[in-house]
Design a protein around this motif. Structure first.
Motif, PDB file in Angstrom:
ATOM      1  N   TYR A 167       0.828  -1.200   0.000  1.00 55.60           N
ATOM      2  CA  TYR A 167       0.000   0.000   0.000  1.00 55.60           C
ATOM      3  C   TYR A 167       0.869   1.259   0.000  1.00 55.60           C
ATOM      4  O   TYR A 167       0.557   2.243  -0.687  1.00 55.60           O
ATOM      5  N   ALA A 168       1.961   1.230   0.752  1.00 56.61           N
ATOM      6  CA  ALA A 168       2.832   2.409   0.843  1.00 56.61           C
ATOM      7  C   ALA A 168       3.497   2.722  -0.493  1.00 56.61           C
ATOM      8  O   ALA A 168       3.811   3.890  -0.773  1.00 56.61           O
ATOM      9  N   PHE A 169       3.720   1.722  -1.326  1.00 53.07           N
ATOM     10  CA  PHE A 169       4.276   1.974  -2.659  1.00 53.07           C
ATOM     11  C   PHE A 169       3.198   2.439  -3.638  1.00 53.07           C
ATOM     12  O   PHE A 169       3.492   3.209  -4.565  1.00 53.07           O
ATOM     13  N   ASP A 170       1.960   1.996  -3.428  1.00 55.62           N
ATOM     14  CA  ASP A 170       0.877   2.378  -4.338  1.00 55.62           C
ATOM     15  C   ASP A 170       0.297   3.750  -4.013  1.00 55.62           C
ATOM     16  O   ASP A 170      -0.213   4.429  -4.906  1.00 55.62           O
ATOM     17  N   ARG A 171       0.370   4.160  -2.765  1.00 51.90           N
ATOM     18  CA  ARG A 171      -0.248   5.419  -2.319  1.00 51.90           C
ATOM     19  C   ARG A 171       0.747   6.559  -2.477  1.00 51.90           C
ATOM     20  O   ARG A 171       1.873   6.509  -1.967  1.00 51.90           O
ATOM     21  N   TYR A 172       0.339   7.603  -3.188  1.00 55.32           N
ATOM     22  CA  TYR A 172       1.211   8.746  -3.441  1.00 55.32           C
ATOM     23  C   TYR A 172       0.814   9.940  -2.581  1.00 55.32           C
ATOM     24  O   TYR A 172      -0.364  10.167  -2.314  1.00 55.32           O
ATOM     25  N   SER A 173       1.810  10.670  -2.161  1.00 57.70           N
ATOM     26  CA  SER A 173       1.603  11.906  -1.423  1.00 57.70           C
ATOM     27  C   SER A 173       2.626  12.931  -1.906  1.00 57.70           C
ATOM     28  O   SER A 173       3.833  12.650  -1.912  1.00 57.70           O
ATOM     29  N   PHE A 174       2.156  14.090  -2.356  1.00 56.81           N
ATOM     30  CA  PHE A 174       3.030  15.138  -2.904  1.00 56.81           C
ATOM     31  C   PHE A 174       3.872  14.597  -4.048  1.00 56.81           C
ATOM     32  O   PHE A 174       5.076  14.888  -4.171  1.00 56.81           O
ATOM     33  N   GLY A 175       3.249  13.761  -4.884  1.00 58.03           N
ATOM     34  CA  GLY A 175       3.892  13.297  -6.098  1.00 58.03           C
ATOM     35  C   GLY A 175       4.880  12.163  -5.930  1.00 58.03           C
ATOM     36  O   GLY A 175       5.587  11.820  -6.888  1.00 58.03           O
ATOM     37  N   ARG A 176       4.951  11.554  -4.757  1.00 53.86           N
ATOM     38  CA  ARG A 176       5.880  10.452  -4.550  1.00 53.86           C
ATOM     39  C   ARG A 176       5.227   9.403  -3.646  1.00 53.86           C
ATOM     40  O   ARG A 176       4.362   9.729  -2.827  1.00 53.86           O
ATOM     41  N   PRO A 177       5.626   8.143  -3.790  1.00 57.01           N
ATOM     42  CA  PRO A 177       4.998   7.093  -2.970  1.00 57.01           C
ATOM     43  C   PRO A 177       5.333   7.263  -1.495  1.00 57.01           C
ATOM     44  O   PRO A 177       6.418   7.734  -1.133  1.00 57.01           O
ATOM     45  N   LEU A 178       4.403   6.873  -0.644  1.00 54.56           N
ATOM     46  CA  LEU A 178       4.628   6.977   0.793  1.00 54.56           C
ATOM     47  C   LEU A 178       5.876   6.212   1.223  1.00 54.56           C
ATOM     48  O   LEU A 178       6.591   6.625   2.139  1.00 54.56           O
ATOM     49  N   ALA A 179       6.132   5.102   0.543  1.00 56.89           N
ATOM     50  CA  ALA A 179       7.266   4.272   0.925  1.00 56.89           C
ATOM     51  C   ALA A 179       8.606   4.958   0.700  1.00 56.89           C
ATOM     52  O   ALA A 179       9.634   4.487   1.205  1.00 56.89           O
ATOM     53  N   SER A 180       8.614   6.057  -0.026  1.00 56.66           N
ATOM     54  CA  SER A 180       9.886   6.740  -0.306  1.00 56.66           C
ATOM     55  C   SER A 180      10.311   7.684   0.815  1.00 56.66           C
ATOM     56  O   SER A 180      11.454   8.148   0.829  1.00 56.66           O
ATOM     57  N   TYR A 181       9.414   7.935   1.775  1.00 58.10           N
ATOM     58  CA  TYR A 181       9.752   8.863   2.855  1.00 58.10           C
ATOM     59  C   TYR A 181      10.603   8.152   3.919  1.00 58.10           C
ATOM     60  O   TYR A 181      10.281   7.046   4.365  1.00 58.10           O
ATOM     61  N   GLN A 182      11.676   8.823   4.324  1.00 55.96           N
ATOM     62  CA  GLN A 182      12.638   8.176   5.205  1.00 55.96           C
ATOM     63  C   GLN A 182      12.035   7.739   6.540  1.00 55.96           C
ATOM     64  O   GLN A 182      12.346   6.658   7.048  1.00 55.96           O
ATOM     65  N   ALA A 183      11.175   8.572   7.101  1.00 52.70           N
ATOM     66  CA  ALA A 183      10.582   8.223   8.398  1.00 52.70           C
ATOM     67  C   ALA A 183       9.803   6.917   8.317  1.00 52.70           C
ATOM     68  O   ALA A 183       9.841   6.089   9.233  1.00 52.70           O
ATOM     69  N   LEU A 184       9.080   6.735   7.196  1.00 57.27           N
ATOM     70  CA  LEU A 184       8.323   5.502   7.033  1.00 57.27           C
ATOM     71  C   LEU A 184       9.244   4.319   6.743  1.00 57.27           C
ATOM     72  O   LEU A 184       8.971   3.191   7.165  1.00 57.27           O
ATOM     73  N   LYS A 185      10.339   4.574   6.036  1.00 53.14           N
ATOM     74  CA  LYS A 185      11.311   3.497   5.800  1.00 53.14           C
ATOM     75  C   LYS A 185      11.848   2.958   7.123  1.00 53.14           C
ATOM     76  O   LYS A 185      12.018   1.746   7.292  1.00 53.14           O
ATOM     77  N   HIS A 186      12.098   3.864   8.049  1.00 52.38           N
ATOM     78  CA  HIS A 186      12.604   3.441   9.353  1.00 52.38           C
ATOM     79  C   HIS A 186      11.565   2.578  10.088  1.00 52.38           C
ATOM     80  O   HIS A 186      11.911   1.569  10.716  1.00 52.38           O
ATOM     81  N   ARG A 187      10.304   2.969   9.986  1.00 55.68           N
ATOM     82  CA  ARG A 187       9.256   2.187  10.654  1.00 55.68           C
ATOM     83  C   ARG A 187       9.117   0.809  10.021  1.00 55.68           C
ATOM     84  O   ARG A 187       8.951  -0.196  10.724  1.00 55.68           O
ATOM     85  N   PHE A 188       9.189   0.755   8.715  1.00 52.92           N
ATOM     86  CA  PHE A 188       9.110  -0.544   8.046  1.00 52.92           C
ATOM     87  C   PHE A 188      10.309  -1.420   8.399  1.00 52.92           C
ATOM     88  O   PHE A 188      10.175  -2.639   8.586  1.00 52.92           O
ATOM     89  N   ALA A 189      11.480  -0.809   8.482  1.00 52.19           N
ATOM     90  CA  ALA A 189      12.673  -1.577   8.841  1.00 52.19           C
ATOM     91  C   ALA A 189      12.553  -2.150  10.252  1.00 52.19           C
ATOM     92  O   ALA A 189      12.916  -3.306  10.502  1.00 52.19           O
ATOM     93  N   ASP A 190      12.045  -1.333  11.167  1.00 53.36           N
ATOM     94  CA  ASP A 190      11.841  -1.812  12.540  1.00 53.36           C
ATOM     95  C   ASP A 190      10.856  -2.974  12.568  1.00 53.36           C
ATOM     96  O   ASP A 190      11.087  -3.989  13.246  1.00 53.36           O
ATOM     97  N   MET A 191       9.756  -2.816  11.843  1.00 52.59           N
ATOM     98  CA  MET A 191       8.749  -3.872  11.862  1.00 52.59           C
ATOM     99  C   MET A 191       9.259  -5.153  11.213  1.00 52.59           C
ATOM    100  O   MET A 191       8.921  -6.256  11.650  1.00 52.59           O
ATOM    101  N   LYS A 192      10.080  -5.009  10.181  1.00 58.31           N
ATOM    102  CA  LYS A 192      10.658  -6.202   9.549  1.00 58.31           C
ATOM    103  C   LYS A 192      11.581  -6.920  10.534  1.00 58.31           C
ATOM    104  O   LYS A 192      11.578  -8.163  10.607  1.00 58.31           O
ATOM    105  N   MET A 193      12.344  -6.178  11.297  1.00 55.99           N
ATOM    106  CA  MET A 193      13.224  -6.779  12.298  1.00 55.99           C
ATOM    107  C   MET A 193      12.398  -7.503  13.355  1.00 55.99           C
ATOM    108  O   MET A 193      12.698  -8.649  13.735  1.00 55.99           O
ATOM    109  N   TRP A 194      11.314  -6.862  13.836  1.00 54.43           N
ATOM    110  CA  TRP A 194      10.466  -7.489  14.848  1.00 54.43           C
ATOM    111  C   TRP A 194       9.763  -8.721  14.277  1.00 54.43           C
ATOM    112  O   TRP A 194       9.576  -9.709  14.988  1.00 54.43           O
ATOM    113  N   LEU A 195       9.371  -8.657  13.001  1.00 50.60           N
ATOM    114  CA  LEU A 195       8.722  -9.810  12.378  1.00 50.60           C
ATOM    115  C   LEU A 195       9.661 -11.007  12.341  1.00 50.60           C
ATOM    116  O   LEU A 195       9.246 -12.138  12.624  1.00 50.60           O
ATOM    117  N   GLU A 196      10.921 -10.768  11.988  1.00 51.47           N
ATOM    118  CA  GLU A 196      11.885 -11.868  11.971  1.00 51.47           C
ATOM    119  C   GLU A 196      12.065 -12.461  13.365  1.00 51.47           C
ATOM    120  O   GLU A 196      12.200 -13.681  13.528  1.00 51.47           O
TER     121      GLU A 196
END
Length: 381
Positions: A260-289
């Motif tokens: 969803y974060a790659f499909d959803r755009y905000s200010f002309g760029r995907p949500l997944a491209s924002y650094q703050a969200l990248k950090h949250r995804f990285a944390d969650m991936k670590m916790w998932l493992e």
């Protein structure tokens, strides 16, 4: 799960995945929530049993058998995939009943119930929870009063999963203050079920009332006053399967959120491209493992490390049960407004995770069990 599967295990997992995808996608889960009183058609459960879902914890001598020789590890593969699909069915509670019956049941008890459990004709349910919320044997209030050669059972257990469709109950009660397991048909005179509300859309619960139910010695599962070890094993089986299911569910939810974060755009760029969200995804991936590894360690410990299984299974339930609902809540926030709508599937996963968090011991209760074990080890040192 992050470990090397044998060819047979991989085939078993792939067969389960294909069956769930073909017969019970999320659209069907929603339909069954409205149309099926039990949350699933009995014919569907029987098909799952044909795949071996109920045979893994039953010995070969009793007509069962596992894929790898470690039935709980094999069954965790099914639990993980069912978590990914939010699949219905009395999977956990029937597995507990099948396991304890195969381990300590008499030949008469096995002949009466195991064939039906294996082919899906009989659903087993474990009456262990107390109305006050405790799952511990020392907190059991249900009394079986011995009068001559029979036992009189009076009281209430619940919430009990699949209580209204169960054909056989394993009941945790007290005889002269000692925990004892009884096995009895759901149609035994004096047994009644009242449906209870639950968070999960396709898993049903009920309160089981025993009104002077008369049982004989043939209904005792194992020995009188010797149910503590059986209870420990039952809780291990339940929590291992719940941890695997929550791990699979979280894996799916995180994948949905990243997509969803790659499909959803905000200010002309995907949500997944924002650094703050990248950090949250990285944390969650670590916790998932960590969730995946912890749930796997619990399954393997329950099969191969009886000296550590109680501790490691409690660690898994404490960690997974606390971390997964928290991560799912974060994924709901990352979806924005659509994440809290009925039409989005996120709430199906969150409902199950929150419910499983409390069943068979909450994270707080599991930490208490770990601490009590450490205290015991120190006192014996």
């Amino acid at each position: 799960m992050d470990f090397d599967l044998s060819e047979d295990q991989e085939l078993f997992r792939e067969t389960t995945v294909k069956f769930l995808e073909d017969t019970c996608p999320l659209t069907t889960v929603r339909e069954w929530a409205e149309s099926e009183g039990a949350g699933f058609p009995r014919s569907w459960w029987k098909q799952g049993c044909e795949l071996g879902w109920t045979s893994m914890l039953i010995s070969e001598a009793d007509g069962g058998g596992s894929v790898s020789g470690q039935g709980l590890v094999d069954l965790s593969l099914v639990a993980e995939e069912m978590g990914r699909m939010v699949s219905p069915g009395p999977f956990v509670t029937t597995s507990v009943v099948a396991d304890v019956l195969s381990r300590v049941g008499t030949s008469t008890q096995k002949d009466a119930y195991l064939p039906g459990i294996l082919d899906g004709e009989i659903i087993g349910s474990w009456c262990v929870a107390e109305p006050n919320g405790s799952w511990l044997p020392e907190d059991t209030t249900l009394e079986a009063v011995k009068k001559g050669d029979v036992f009189h059972l009076t009281g209430t257990k619940g919430p009990v999963e699949a209580a209204d469709v169960a054909g056989v109950f394993v009941v945790t009660a007290r005889v002269d203050g000692e925990p004892t397991h009884f096995i009895l048909g759901a149609d035994t005179p004096g047994v009644s079920v009242t449906k209870a509300d639950g968070l999960d859309l396709v898993r049903r619960f009920g309160m089981v009332e025993f009104n002077d139910v008369v049982l004989s010695r043939d209904n005792v599962l194992g020995d009188v006053g010797a149910a503590t070890e059986q209870w420990e094993r039952g809780v291990e089986v339940a929590n291992v399967l719940q941890a695997a299911s929550m791990a699979g569910a979280m894996d799916k939810v995180l994948s949905m959120t990243i997509e969803y974060a790659f499909d959803r755009y905000s200010f002309g760029r995907p949500l997944a491209s924002y650094q703050a969200l990248k950090h949250r995804f990285a944390d969650m991936k670590m916790w998932l493992e960590a969730v995946m590894a912890t749930s796997l360690a619990a399954a393997e410990a329950a099969e191969t490390r009886p000296d550590r299984s109680k501790e490691l299974v409690s660690v898994a339930k404490a960690y997974v049960g606390e971390r997964v609902p928290w991560m799912m809540q974060d994924c709901v926030q990352l979806h924005g407004g659509i994440g809290v709508t009925w039409d989005h599937d996120l709430h199906l996963y969150l409902r199950r995770a929150v419910q499983d968090r409390s069943l068979y011991g909450s994270p707080a209760q599991q930490r208490e069990r770990i601490a009590s074990g450490l205290d015991l080890e120190e006192s014996n040192a």
